[in-house]
Design a protein around this motif. Sequence first.
Motif, PDB file in Angstrom:
ATOM      1  N   TRP A 119       0.924  -1.327  -0.038  1.00  0.00           N
ATOM      2  CA  TRP A 119      -0.041  -0.022   0.139  1.00  0.00           C
ATOM      3  C   TRP A 119       0.829   1.272  -0.053  1.00  0.00           C
ATOM      4  CZ3 TRP A 119      -4.337   0.377  -1.735  1.00  0.00           C
ATOM      5  CH2 TRP A 119      -5.526  -0.691  -1.486  1.00  0.00           C
ATOM      6  N   ARG A 120       2.020   1.121   0.742  1.00  0.00           N
ATOM      7  CA  ARG A 120       2.741   2.593   0.501  1.00  0.00           C
ATOM      8  C   ARG A 120       3.434   2.642  -0.657  1.00  0.00           C
ATOM      9  NH1 ARG A 120       7.217   3.983   5.145  1.00  0.00           N
ATOM     10  NH2 ARG A 120       5.488   4.054   6.389  1.00  0.00           N
ATOM     11  N   TYR A 121       3.621   1.561  -1.569  1.00  0.00           N
ATOM     12  CA  TYR A 121       4.271   1.736  -2.913  1.00  0.00           C
ATOM     13  C   TYR A 121       3.177   1.170  -3.848  1.00  0.00           C
ATOM     14  CZ  TYR A 121       8.223   3.166  -0.267  1.00  0.00           C
ATOM     15  OH  TYR A 121       9.082   3.628   0.558  1.00  0.00           O
ATOM     16  N   PRO A 122       1.765   1.601  -4.189  1.00  0.00           N
ATOM     17  CA  PRO A 122       0.735   0.808  -4.721  1.00  0.00           C
ATOM     18  C   PRO A 122       1.112   0.811  -6.192  1.00  0.00           C
ATOM     19  CG  PRO A 122       0.175   2.960  -4.361  1.00  0.00           C
ATOM     20  CD  PRO A 122       1.451   2.675  -3.536  1.00  0.00           C
ATOM     21  N   SER A 123       2.271  -0.036  -6.767  1.00  0.00           N
ATOM     22  CA  SER A 123       2.480  -0.014  -8.117  1.00  0.00           C
ATOM     23  C   SER A 123       2.856  -1.572  -8.449  1.00  0.00           C
ATOM     24  CB  SER A 123       3.570   0.903  -8.742  1.00  0.00           C
ATOM     25  OG  SER A 123       4.113   0.566 -10.040  1.00  0.00           O
ATOM     26  N   VAL A 124       2.153  -2.153  -9.402  1.00  0.00           N
ATOM     27  CA  VAL A 124       2.443  -3.685  -9.581  1.00  0.00           C
ATOM     28  C   VAL A 124       3.980  -3.606 -10.133  1.00  0.00           C
ATOM     29  CG1 VAL A 124       1.912  -5.764 -10.960  1.00  0.00           C
ATOM     30  CG2 VAL A 124       0.104  -3.964  -9.878  1.00  0.00           C
TER      31      VAL A 124
END
Length: 392
Positions: A119-124
């Motif tokens: 969630w802190r870095y929400p990029s696949v």
Amino acid sequence: MVTFVVVACCITYLAFAMLYLPLPHPLSIHYLGSRLFKSRTPIKSKLKLLKHLVSILIFSPVVILLGPIDFALLGVYRFFRPFKPPVFICGTPRSGSTLLHRLLIKSSKELHGHTHLEWRYPSVTFQLLLSLFGLKSRLSRRNYWPASKIQSTVSKMHPNVMGDFEEDAILFEERVAHHPYQYLHSPEAGTLNYYSLFSKRSEKFFSLRSHLLRIYEYSINSLSILKSPYSTFVSKEVASNEKLSHLKNRFHGSKFIIITRHPESYLSSLKPLLTLSTISKTGNSNFKNSPEWWDSWYKWLVKQAEAVTEFYRQSRGDINPRVLHVSFEELVNNPSSVMMTIINFLDLPINSEFHEAIDDFKKRQTGRARGYEYESIEYCREDFSDFLRTFY
């Protein structure tokens, strides 16, 4: 001509990105940024808040740059594996939702959650790069709580490393929108009246609430690519009860588990956590001298209890039930029976993971030390009358 096409494509992509990618909303940035210029905000609090804002903003260019790859991955993946309706755990804070959330995910391979790190870095694409370079496992072991004298106590109250499954609504809203828990960074009188950007908003496509729900749906949809293709996402939503009915309407076929705890218990447990969390985030304890600090939280908690009660009343009469209520007290005293009821409600099979998770839970509960003292809270039963009448 080529230049015109390139510029047109870039503008189109940016417009599309603003609609779906998890970028911080300008209103949230404006609201949080304004706290930095309040004369009454202590310097330490301003520095902590500034760090929080920078962490949100600095990742935005990465989200935009990696967005085309994320969109492509999502499109291809969902062509073969349609997104399953999520399961939402809701209720009131400090009512056993974290316990149930993690226990439920351990109980079945057909369920998954998203971690604090995700969630802190929400990029696949970014998450895949972290895994590729061996950084994800290392970062996942880091403690969420900032290093301080009270870290060990706070960790006992709410164990949380970056690889843990955590409050999805709060983590999403802290990055993209605004959530009352951001008040911990700057505890000033009146700021909790703002509540969330999800509150009391229009339902039109370009409205603020629809915009945020659209980004939330995209985020949980895309992050689920990182999980088992046959599993269902389980979200913890205990501090955003004003949007439960909108989640129900948006995610057709989704199910909701409402977990409650008697107000006398959860208020007494929550206040020490909020106190130590605020000290941890601000670096000072001056806010404790203001009676308005807890009073504002109390009013907000009453609203959360009212919202989840109203949602349950409106939803429990469905022909095909989508809402189940369980109590924290029952879960702790009779975990096997309660978890069996939940698994049946979700139409999942009982397998070896279920029994192992229950046995492990019972062992940990036997030797579990609270690690902190509850604070006796005076509350008005009338404030929670509907909540108590409905659930107790």
